[in-house]
Structure formats: C-alpha cells, structure tokens
Design an enzyme around this catalytic site. Sequence first.
Site, PDB file in Angstrom:
ATOM      1  N   SER A  81      -0.871  16.309  -5.116  1.00 40.50           N
ATOM      2  CA  SER A  81      -0.056  16.803  -6.290  1.00 40.50           C
ATOM      3  C   SER A  81       1.419  17.092  -6.024  1.00 40.50           C
ATOM      4  O   SER A  81       1.881  18.087  -6.897  1.00 40.50           O
ATOM      5  CB  SER A  81      -0.787  18.169  -7.042  1.00 40.50           C
ATOM      6  OG  SER A  81      -1.918  17.737  -7.696  1.00 40.50           O
ATOM      7  N   ASN A 140       0.359   6.420  -2.380  1.00 47.83           N
ATOM      8  CA  ASN A 140      -1.137   5.897  -2.393  1.00 47.83           C
ATOM      9  C   ASN A 140      -1.337   5.372  -3.903  1.00 47.83           C
ATOM     10  O   ASN A 140      -1.468   6.267  -4.731  1.00 47.83           O
ATOM     11  CB  ASN A 140      -1.881   7.235  -1.900  1.00 47.83           C
ATOM     12  CG  ASN A 140      -3.464   6.513  -2.159  1.00 47.83           C
ATOM     13  OD1 ASN A 140      -3.616   5.347  -2.349  1.00 47.83           O
ATOM     14  ND2 ASN A 140      -4.342   7.496  -2.155  1.00 47.83           N
ATOM     15  N   TRP A 141      -1.245   4.222  -4.038  1.00 46.55           N
ATOM     16  CA  TRP A 141      -1.407   3.704  -5.664  1.00 46.55           C
ATOM     17  C   TRP A 141      -2.733   3.786  -5.897  1.00 46.55           C
ATOM     18  O   TRP A 141      -3.107   3.560  -7.094  1.00 46.55           O
ATOM     19  CB  TRP A 141      -0.974   2.238  -5.696  1.00 46.55           C
ATOM     20  CG  TRP A 141       0.616   2.250  -5.345  1.00 46.55           C
ATOM     21  CD1 TRP A 141       1.455   3.056  -5.223  1.00 46.55           C
ATOM     22  CD2 TRP A 141       1.469   0.991  -5.879  1.00 46.55           C
ATOM     23  NE1 TRP A 141       2.909   2.691  -5.002  1.00 46.55           N
ATOM     24  CE2 TRP A 141       2.793   1.441  -5.355  1.00 46.55           C
ATOM     25  CE3 TRP A 141       1.328  -0.240  -6.272  1.00 46.55           C
ATOM     26  CZ2 TRP A 141       3.858   0.542  -5.770  1.00 46.55           C
ATOM     27  CZ3 TRP A 141       2.156  -0.974  -6.417  1.00 46.55           C
ATOM     28  CH2 TRP A 141       3.659  -0.598  -6.263  1.00 46.55           C
ATOM     29  N   LYS A 142      -3.707   3.957  -5.151  1.00 48.31           N
ATOM     30  CA  LYS A 142      -5.364   3.779  -5.401  1.00 48.31           C
ATOM     31  C   LYS A 142      -5.213   2.456  -6.260  1.00 48.31           C
ATOM     32  O   LYS A 142      -5.058   1.664  -6.110  1.00 48.31           O
ATOM     33  CB  LYS A 142      -5.691   5.278  -6.193  1.00 48.31           C
ATOM     34  CG  LYS A 142      -4.885   6.353  -5.599  1.00 48.31           C
ATOM     35  CD  LYS A 142      -5.498   7.695  -6.334  1.00 48.31           C
ATOM     36  CE  LYS A 142      -5.005   8.733  -5.542  1.00 48.31           C
ATOM     37  NZ  LYS A 142      -5.552  10.093  -5.766  1.00 48.31           N
ATOM     38  N   GLU A 160      -4.507  16.631   3.440  1.00 49.08           N
ATOM     39  CA  GLU A 160      -4.608  16.607   1.928  1.00 49.08           C
ATOM     40  C   GLU A 160      -5.876  17.468   1.456  1.00 49.08           C
ATOM     41  O   GLU A 160      -6.862  16.920   1.541  1.00 49.08           O
ATOM     42  CB  GLU A 160      -4.911  15.345   1.503  1.00 49.08           C
ATOM     43  CG  GLU A 160      -3.658  14.134   1.806  1.00 49.08           C
ATOM     44  CD  GLU A 160      -3.768  12.892   0.842  1.00 49.08           C
ATOM     45  OE1 GLU A 160      -2.763  12.774   0.391  1.00 49.08           O
ATOM     46  OE2 GLU A 160      -4.722  12.276   0.749  1.00 49.08           O
ATOM     47  N   GLU A 203     -11.228  10.250  -1.331  1.00 48.08           N
ATOM     48  CA  GLU A 203     -12.048   9.561  -2.328  1.00 48.08           C
ATOM     49  C   GLU A 203     -12.718   8.673  -1.386  1.00 48.08           C
ATOM     50  O   GLU A 203     -14.152   8.239  -2.032  1.00 48.08           O
ATOM     51  CB  GLU A 203     -10.774   8.832  -3.253  1.00 48.08           C
ATOM     52  CG  GLU A 203     -10.265   9.842  -4.100  1.00 48.08           C
ATOM     53  CD  GLU A 203      -8.801   9.645  -4.598  1.00 48.08           C
ATOM     54  OE1 GLU A 203      -8.538   8.454  -4.785  1.00 48.08           O
ATOM     55  OE2 GLU A 203      -8.229  10.589  -5.259  1.00 48.08           O
ATOM     56  N   GLY A 218      -4.732  15.216  -7.099  1.00 39.65           N
ATOM     57  CA  GLY A 218      -4.901  14.669  -8.553  1.00 39.65           C
ATOM     58  C   GLY A 218      -5.282  15.782  -9.835  1.00 39.65           C
ATOM     59  O   GLY A 218      -5.539  15.498 -10.641  1.00 39.65           O
ATOM     60  N   GLY A 277       0.294  10.577  -4.492  1.00 44.82           N
ATOM     61  CA  GLY A 277      -0.801   9.869  -5.346  1.00 44.82           C
ATOM     62  C   GLY A 277       0.142   9.535  -6.676  1.00 44.82           C
ATOM     63  O   GLY A 277       0.843   8.520  -6.950  1.00 44.82           O
ATOM     64  N   GLY A 278      -0.349  10.290  -7.848  1.00 41.18           N
ATOM     65  CA  GLY A 278      -0.044  10.024  -9.092  1.00 41.18           C
ATOM     66  C   GLY A 278       1.595   9.847  -9.371  1.00 41.18           C
ATOM     67  O   GLY A 278       1.860   8.829 -10.144  1.00 41.18           O
ATOM     68  N   HIS A 291      -9.143   8.572   3.368  1.00 35.39           N
ATOM     69  CA  HIS A 291      -8.957   9.403   2.192  1.00 35.39           C
ATOM     70  C   HIS A 291      -9.981  10.129   1.568  1.00 35.39           C
ATOM     71  O   HIS A 291     -10.999   9.532   1.647  1.00 35.39           O
ATOM     72  CB  HIS A 291      -8.165   8.459   1.046  1.00 35.39           C
ATOM     73  CG  HIS A 291      -7.576   9.274   0.104  1.00 35.39           C
ATOM     74  ND1 HIS A 291      -8.329   9.682  -0.962  1.00 35.39           N
ATOM     75  CD2 HIS A 291      -6.163   9.610   0.036  1.00 35.39           C
ATOM     76  CE1 HIS A 291      -7.308  10.141  -1.849  1.00 35.39           C
ATOM     77  NE2 HIS A 291      -6.256  10.162  -1.507  1.00 35.39           N
TER      78      HIS A 291
HETATM   79  C1  PEP Z   1      -3.578  11.159  -2.849  1.00 38.72           C
HETATM   80  O1  PEP Z   1      -4.437  10.682  -3.453  1.00 38.72           O
HETATM   81  O2  PEP Z   1      -3.527  10.962  -1.709  1.00 38.72           O
HETATM   82  C2  PEP Z   1      -2.661  12.435  -3.607  1.00 38.72           C
HETATM   83  C3  PEP Z   1      -2.148  13.111  -2.743  1.00 38.72           C
HETATM   84  O3  PEP Z   1      -2.855  12.330  -5.012  1.00 38.72           O
HETATM   85  P1  PEP Z   1      -1.880  13.190  -6.008  1.00 38.72           P
HETATM   86  O4  PEP Z   1      -0.731  13.060  -5.447  1.00 38.72           O
HETATM   87  O5  PEP Z   1      -1.997  12.498  -7.223  1.00 38.72           O
HETATM   88  O6  PEP Z   1      -2.712  14.330  -5.834  1.00 38.72           O
END
Ligand code: PEP
Length: 249
Positions: free
Chosen positions: A212, A9-11, A166, A96, A172, A233-234, A94
């Site tokens: 994470s 997920n590049w956001k 999630e 966010e 994040g 994500g990150g 998601h």
């Molecule tokens: C996400 O945004 O779906 C996510 C899992 O982010 P991160 O891996 O950065 O926690």
Amino acid sequence: MRNKIVAGNWKMNKNMAGTDALLAELSAKLPNTHAKVMVSPTFVNLAGAVRQLEGSEIEVISQNMHFAESGAYTGEISADMLLDIGIKTVILGHSERRAYFGETDEILKKKVEAALANNMTVMFCFGEELQDRKSGNHFSVVESQLKNALFDLDPSAWSSIILAYEPVWAIGTGETASPEQAQEMHAFIRKTIATAFDQTIADNVSILYGGSVKPSNAEEIFSKPDVDGGLIGGAALAADDFIAIIKAI
Ligand code: PEP
C-alpha cells in the site's frame, strides 16, 4: 553500493492496449531519477513491453517463472523464454503466489536457484501475515522465509538479489506498515544477512518495502535508512501515482 529501486507489480491487470497506454504515459512523464524504475506487465505483454521500451531507462521484469529449463509443465514459463525476449529480472515469492498457487519456500528456493543459474536478477518477496505480527512472531517468520530460500546461496549470488519485504497484511489493503515498522524490519533483515553471510553483502543488498505504498506515504517510507525503494502494486497502475512515487525517492 546498493541501488534505489521503484518497481511496479502490475499483477493480472492491463490487456495489450492498456499496457501500451500505461507504458507510453510512463515514458513521457518519467522524471530524471537516480532510482532504477521497473514495471512488470503480465506474461503475454512482456515481449511487446520490451519492444516498446527499447532505449528507455525503464526495465521490464517478469512476475514469475518456473524452475525447470523446459518440459511438461503446462502453462508455465522458463528462464530461457524470459531471457529470449529480453527480460533479465524476475519477481519470485510474491505473497499471492504463495497464498493462491501453493508456492512454498522449497519451491521458491528452486526458482531462485534456476533464475540465478540463468544469470537473471531475482526480486525475492517475503513478509509475515497479520497473525504473525499480532503474535509477535514476525521477525522469526521473515528470518525463516529468508533462510529457507536464500541462505544456501553462494555469497557471490547476492549481487543478483533484490529483496522486497512485503507484510501480507499491508498488500492491497490500504493499510501500510508505518515507516518505523518498515525500518525496524529492514534493519533486522540486514542484520540477519550480515550474520548468515557478511556485513558487505548485507550493506549492498537493496531491500524494497511493499504494501500500500502511495504518493501520500512514499516519501516518509523511502526516507528510512534501510529502505531502498518500493515494490508498488495498485498505485503502479496509474501513471501519475507511479510517477509521484518515483519522484518521492
Ligand atoms: C504488491 O502486490 O506487491 C503490493 C505491494 O501491492 P499494493 O501496493 O497494492 O499493496
């Protein structure tokens, strides 16, 4: 049989040049894997990403879509527009989107139904907040998120659903759910679906963990029997990290 999946997920990250560069590096380094690999650049870079990855095993997916077919929804993107550029899978729900853009279970239900009506695959995200876990309500919160958005679906629709659990407190933040916490919740999700639908549907749906995930913890999380992969994500923004996570599965 459910699939193993690693999705990035590049956001709201990576402009066009950054998208090209990351996709080129991922393509060059992609290991042989039984897992499905997915990436989700921003809307404006989706069409270019699809062109760049033509013939590749990596699927380009969208981070969102609107539920309407077309019309006066300034700034929004429809299922038809995504399909038109070769996108067949969409992330919905998601945390966010729920927290910053007011996406309720009711809106998400409409989005899920619109995506499915257009023969798209939905990666449906859900998960409890920290206060829910602290108060011991995490199972009931997750159950109601699933019920409100997905439990009116026709059983046949489940072959086009991927779930991504999630926990909001792990997204994040650098704080990951322990492999045991992930397994416990994934098993609960599967049991909840078996009760609402049937055991075959529950056994066949892929349930990803997100929050994470990084190269150092991916293998242990993915080793749990009800964890079918991850939404990343990150760590999806650095090719070497994402590749290491793919190798972990
Ligand atoms: C996400 O945004 O779906 C996510 C899992 O982010 P991160 O891996 O950065 O926690």
